[in-house]
Design a protein around this motif. Sequence first.
Motif, short mmCIF file in Angstrom:
data_model
loop_
_atom_site.label_atom_id
_atom_site.label_comp_id
_atom_site.label_asym_id
_atom_site.label_seq_id
_atom_site.Cartn_x
_atom_site.Cartn_y
_atom_site.Cartn_z
N TYR A 343 0.85 -1.19 0.00
CA TYR A 343 0.00 0.00 0.00
C TYR A 343 0.88 1.24 0.00
O TYR A 343 1.79 1.38 0.83
CB TYR A 343 -0.91 0.02 1.22
N SER A 344 0.62 2.15 -0.96
CA SER A 344 1.36 3.41 -1.06
C SER A 344 0.57 4.50 -0.35
O SER A 344 -0.55 4.83 -0.75
CB SER A 344 1.57 3.79 -2.53
N PHE A 345 1.17 5.08 0.69
CA PHE A 345 0.51 6.17 1.40
C PHE A 345 0.55 7.46 0.59
O PHE A 345 -0.32 8.33 0.77
CB PHE A 345 1.15 6.38 2.77
N LEU A 346 1.52 7.60 -0.29
CA LEU A 346 1.57 8.80 -1.12
C LEU A 346 0.47 8.77 -2.18
O LEU A 346 -0.25 9.75 -2.39
CB LEU A 346 2.94 8.93 -1.78
N GLN A 347 0.33 7.63 -2.84
CA GLN A 347 -0.70 7.50 -3.87
C GLN A 347 -2.06 7.12 -3.30
O GLN A 347 -3.07 7.18 -4.00
CB GLN A 347 -0.28 6.45 -4.90
N GLU A 348 -2.06 6.68 -2.02
CA GLU A 348 -3.28 6.25 -1.34
C GLU A 348 -4.00 5.16 -2.12
O GLU A 348 -5.22 5.19 -2.33
CB GLU A 348 -4.21 7.45 -1.10
N ARG A 349 -3.22 4.15 -2.51
CA ARG A 349 -3.79 3.02 -3.24
C ARG A 349 -2.85 1.82 -3.12
O ARG A 349 -1.65 1.98 -2.85
CB ARG A 349 -4.00 3.36 -4.71
N PRO A 350 -3.38 0.61 -3.34
CA PRO A 350 -2.51 -0.56 -3.38
C PRO A 350 -1.55 -0.48 -4.56
O PRO A 350 -1.87 0.11 -5.61
CB PRO A 350 -3.50 -1.73 -3.55
N ILE A 351 -0.39 -1.08 -4.38
CA ILE A 351 0.65 -1.05 -5.42
C ILE A 351 1.39 -2.38 -5.40
O ILE A 351 1.60 -2.98 -4.33
CB ILE A 351 1.61 0.14 -5.18
N LEU A 352 1.78 -2.86 -6.57
CA LEU A 352 2.53 -4.11 -6.65
C LEU A 352 4.01 -3.86 -6.38
O LEU A 352 4.59 -2.89 -6.88
CB LEU A 352 2.35 -4.74 -8.04
N VAL A 353 4.59 -4.76 -5.59
CA VAL A 353 5.99 -4.68 -5.19
C VAL A 353 6.66 -6.01 -5.56
O VAL A 353 6.08 -7.07 -5.31
CB VAL A 353 6.13 -4.43 -3.68
N PRO A 354 7.85 -6.00 -6.15
CA PRO A 354 8.53 -7.28 -6.40
C PRO A 354 8.65 -8.09 -5.10
O PRO A 354 9.06 -7.56 -4.07
CB PRO A 354 9.91 -6.85 -6.92
N GLU A 355 8.28 -9.34 -5.17
CA GLU A 355 8.32 -10.18 -3.97
C GLU A 355 9.72 -10.21 -3.36
O GLU A 355 9.88 -10.25 -2.14
CB GLU A 355 7.87 -11.60 -4.32
N LEU A 356 10.73 -10.16 -4.20
CA LEU A 356 12.10 -10.24 -3.67
C LEU A 356 12.52 -8.97 -2.94
O LEU A 356 13.52 -8.97 -2.23
CB LEU A 356 13.08 -10.57 -4.80
N LEU A 357 11.77 -7.88 -3.09
CA LEU A 357 12.02 -6.68 -2.29
C LEU A 357 11.21 -6.68 -1.01
O LEU A 357 11.55 -6.00 -0.04
CB LEU A 357 11.68 -5.42 -3.08
N ALA A 358 10.12 -7.45 -0.99
CA ALA A 358 9.24 -7.48 0.18
C ALA A 358 9.64 -8.54 1.18
O ALA A 358 9.30 -8.44 2.36
CB ALA A 358 7.80 -7.72 -0.27
N TYR A 359 10.37 -9.57 0.73
CA TYR A 359 10.81 -10.67 1.60
C TYR A 359 12.28 -10.92 1.31
O TYR A 359 12.66 -11.25 0.19
CB TYR A 359 9.99 -11.93 1.33
N TYR A 360 13.10 -10.79 2.34
CA TYR A 360 14.53 -10.65 2.08
C TYR A 360 15.30 -11.94 1.90
O TYR A 360 16.50 -11.90 1.69
CB TYR A 360 15.20 -9.79 3.15
#
Length: 647
Positions: A343-360
């Motif tokens: 979730y992007s607080f700047l855009q105030e909407r859900p956003i896709l993130v590469p899984e490899l950036l979200a889980y280390y």
Amino acid sequence: MNAVVLVVGEGLLADFVCTELSALYRVIHQPDFKEQGPATADLALVLHDSWQPSVPRMAEEVFQPSGIPWLRGFVSLGEGVVGPLVRPGAPGCSRCADMRRLMAGRDRREMRELQQRLAARGETPRDAWASRTALWQMAHLLVEEAQRILQGGRARTEERVFLINLNTLKSSLHFFLPDPLCPVCGRLPEDSPAAARISLQPSPKINADSYRCRPMDDLKNVLAASYLDYRTGLLNGKMHDLVSPFADVSVNLPLFAGDESSAGRTHSYAESESTAILEALERYCGLAPRGKRTVVRDSYRNLEDQALNPVKVGLYAKEQYARPGFPFAPFDPDRPIDWVWGYSFLQERPILVPELLAYYSLSCGEGFVYETSNGCALGGSLEEAIFYGILEVVERDAFLMTWYARLPLPRLDLDSAGDRELRLMAERLQAVTGYEVHLFNATMENGIPSVWTIAKNRKTKGVNLICAAGSHPDPVRAVKSSLHELAAMLLTFEEKFESNRKTYEQMLHDPFRVRQMEDHSMLYGLPQAEERLQFLLENNRPLRTFAEEFGSKARHADLTDDLRDLLRAFRRLNLEVIVVDQTTPETRRNGLYCVKVLIPGMLPMTFGYHLTRLTGLERVLRVPAQLGYAKEQLTPEQLNPHPHPFP
């Protein structure tokens, strides 16, 4: 007498249990699953005098669709195992119990190989420790448990297993957590934009001086009981450090790749234990998706209107990717990869993130960068987790910004903080370790108080200096946090440093030898490396007071208001705060939430000189002039070429 009990298995254990239960219930006994059992039964017991890994799998295949609850008992390597009670459709099956017991074991790799061999063989001999006396002991326990279940009582083997030493007959009961990834009973929901949406809720603080919404006394009643067990726990060990100047406790997170140690550092061993468990849970949640199932796999090119551009988080330079043996490949916008929703607080909407950036732990293989635990945080509410995740990103960014731009930060007068506990901490640190503390204001353009702390050795031997950092709306808390980090390293590093000094001297001349996290600290333990920190240590700058540097901040009764202050700071800078919810069923059951915070443009913490990530992060060139440390924007050639000293 109306209850029907199905007993599956051959051997003395099955015979003993059948004999006992036949006087109380209708018992149907069959040797294996080849026979067609009754369509319905009130309880099934699966019993063997040996360990047959394939049997639980067959039992789950039979009883899960039929809805028959079942309990097992078997002998494995001199130990009797009774449980768990498996209720079809509910989390916590035999496979979960076996996985937890396997992972908590010290020889987990060897045991997994043995399990696979035994499953392939199909038959196993009776265990040498399975004496008649031992099996009678197990039988009595099984009969008593069966009666509890059939009479509607609370079964002791719900999410628990009895382990019986067949030599001494000593038994112990061990809790295990259902595995959210279990192929038998796991029911993970699909990841979705709706689930990623965040609407901030009130999160009242426990008191006016706190920045937490759950009291530690409340948490410590459940933490050890839920997560720490040396036989079946998510965490399987703890250790008290009696050398550190403060109360330091570490707990062990067992993984197939190797054990991970997490530490808690406070002024109380009891509180440090709880803190260490929370730290380990945070580490566990960040390793891989366990709270939702990843469903989006596509290229950035096809998703760019709803996805984070990975270039914004910082990549490696072309020269780095081209180095022989470099473990990552350049980012390819046309290559399909896995994506999770944030979730992007700047855009105030859900956003896709590469899984490899979200889980280390997912960065190797098809990865283009190595992502650390930077920005991961656990909290008693989602808002608390986001708050501390942001602060960690800020702390590491401030440290790296200072290092790469060689910022001559204002030196802080510790006494001016006016905090008695802080003064006593610094005095104890110096008295016990022989190190004196130097503080610097590392606050960047976001205005969130950050400090860089250096412990300088006044003895003739040992590590020369060690650095640490902290960030918090209350700068005194930021300093205390950094002192706890320093205290854990000062004395424990000394012996290793002296015995490996030549290795660290080689790193001084060849930065590519700096490969591990610890190397960064040890390198700057060398007296000859101190010159690289003279931009901070030179003494011609006057001491500044906390009041002069930080002023006063608004105080809120609700932590969500503090979080909103942080979010406003980044919105003012047009920096995007993205939150990926990493919460797993294991933490959610106790009201604990975990997140990964990404702030594209901020400097990501990296370990290993070869993995320095600066390409695409122009803030490091612009902010020094913005803060008055430089007359004009820096060039890449002006950045510090040496490995950073973050511990």
